[in-house]
Design a protein around this motif. Sequence first.
Motif, PDB file in Angstrom:
ATOM      1  N   LYS A 261      -1.422   0.405   3.147  1.00 31.97           N
ATOM      2  CA  LYS A 261      -0.307   0.172   3.831  1.00 31.97           C
ATOM      3  C   LYS A 261      -0.635  -1.418   4.802  1.00 31.97           C
ATOM      4  CE  LYS A 261       1.865   3.649   1.898  1.00 31.97           C
ATOM      5  NZ  LYS A 261       2.909   3.377   0.933  1.00 31.97           N
TER       6      LYS A 261
ATOM      7  N   ASN B  69       6.278  -1.043   7.261  1.00 33.22           N
ATOM      8  CA  ASN B  69       6.836  -1.674   6.004  1.00 33.22           C
ATOM      9  C   ASN B  69       7.504  -0.662   5.192  1.00 33.22           C
ATOM     10  OD1 ASN B  69       7.409  -3.851   4.039  1.00 33.22           O
ATOM     11  ND2 ASN B  69       5.755  -2.949   2.679  1.00 33.22           N
ATOM     12  N   ASP B  70       6.826   0.126   4.211  1.00 32.24           N
ATOM     13  CA  ASP B  70       7.563   1.198   3.489  1.00 32.24           C
ATOM     14  C   ASP B  70       7.269   2.509   4.232  1.00 32.24           C
ATOM     15  OD1 ASP B  70       4.766   1.080   2.894  1.00 32.24           O
ATOM     16  OD2 ASP B  70       5.350   1.825   0.738  1.00 32.24           O
ATOM     17  N   ILE B  71       6.646   2.587   5.434  1.00 29.53           N
ATOM     18  CA  ILE B  71       6.083   3.635   6.016  1.00 29.53           C
ATOM     19  C   ILE B  71       6.302   3.357   7.531  1.00 29.53           C
ATOM     20  CG2 ILE B  71       3.684   2.792   6.139  1.00 29.53           C
ATOM     21  CD1 ILE B  71       2.692   5.527   5.902  1.00 29.53           C
TER      22      ILE B  71
END
Length: 526
Positions: free
Chosen positions: A451, A468-470
Amino acid sequence: MKYSGQVLYSLSGVAVLFSALSCSGKKEKSATPYNIVYIMTDDHTAQMMSCYDTRYMNTPNLDRIAADGVRFTNSFVANSLSGPSRACMITGKHSHANGFTDNTTCAFDSSQQTMPKLLRKAGYQTALVGKWHLESLPSGFDYWEILPGQGDYYNPDFIRMNNDTVQRRGYVTNLITDIGINWLENERDETKPFAIFLHHKAVHRDWLPEIKNLSLYEDKIFPLPDNFFDDYNGRLAAAAQEMSIAEDMDIIYDLKMLAVGKESRLKSVYEQIIGRMTPEERKAWDHFYDPIIQDFYSRKLSGKELAEWKFQRYMRDYMKVVKSLDDNVGRILDYLDKKGLLENTLIVYTSDQGFYMGEHGWFDKRFMYEESMRTPLIMRLPKDFDKKGDISQLVQNIDYAPTFLDLAGVPVPEDMQGISLLPLLKGENPKNWRKSLYYHFYEYPAEHAVKRHYGVRTDKYKLIHFYNDIDAWELYDLEKDPTEMHNVFDDPEYGKVVDFMNRELVRLQKQYNDTFALSLNKFMME
């Protein structure tokens, strides 16, 4: 051109010239500008150098550099990935400032200011040999020969300055050294100081040894790291990675277990790689591997037994590649000694980042955790410098460019973000030396699924934000938990530390003008 042995053209290691600055104010300046030989490898971690760690292997020639000079014990990178790390090194700037943030989305802007360009402008002769990996042709060098992309271990191609590509017969580590020595011996202008950059492909995946070293280390059994079977409790990003020896290390591509009827994700890539061998090389290869392959498939390993078997083969292959590397460092040292160049030359050895040797169950790099953020850095200093032994201050690869310029007497541009290491090489202990380091990794989604994250490291703590996606924060107490197994970000006992570390993170993001990362920090404090 004259070459020793069968030489493949490659990117010549740039020999950086250092200026006539003395190590101590008590000494006279050297009458001749200093040369620089900068040797950088790919993915060579400090655990696999005996001047740092004696558990695994002996590296006598690398140890010569450390024994005759200095060893940095807190050396780190700003972005643990090959291309971005190289861009940080030659610009003296973090990734967001030099524009090369990852290996997948852009080419390095070679029109921008770089350390080799400034050295050349100041009268140095510059050369680069080996791995460039910045998706554009080099600039700022009087001479260069580079590997296309990652390059190959066997009989590799090289791109030359007239933009043609040639294949040369031999092992890549030997060839890069051959080309570098040839430039030093036959091509350079001896009236000028030189800076040569020798950028090796080794020790990059998939760890293909020199044919003569195939049988080395086969009797060694390596102890598993204590956290080899890490369960990643409390660390979401660590759990989501795809760089596990057990799960993600390819049985054919990485471990060479090619057999009829057996398949793997990277089998075709492996077949192309070993297809570069000569018939004689392939015969020796098969003679060595066939019994190992037969034994492996007959045992039908699974689970922890398979993971441990993969670890042992990985460690042996990695060491075999390091053996050739160490031998070739010895060749460079012997050449400089023979030619009377040692006393007036700074020799630098480092890698573009560290690497996991089974810690957390991993191979590869990318994470801000210690094994990949930390990188070896040793230097043999010219005769005017008295400093010997360890240097413990926090240093980073953005510091190399200002250091070389400072030693060469070239003004360091104000927009360079690194700090000259010259005071440390003089044996000084500056009270105002940096107390923390900034890190930012960008390459996701991509190979290994690490990540995106940024963070700050001090001598005692490390704070990381995965985004970002976390959206996950991690804090490590490096004194109590050096292997970074326990995320204490939400531990009330560390509330004041979290506050302090985030203030330091914000300070660095402002100092380096990483406005994007700063905008993501929901704990930002004025």
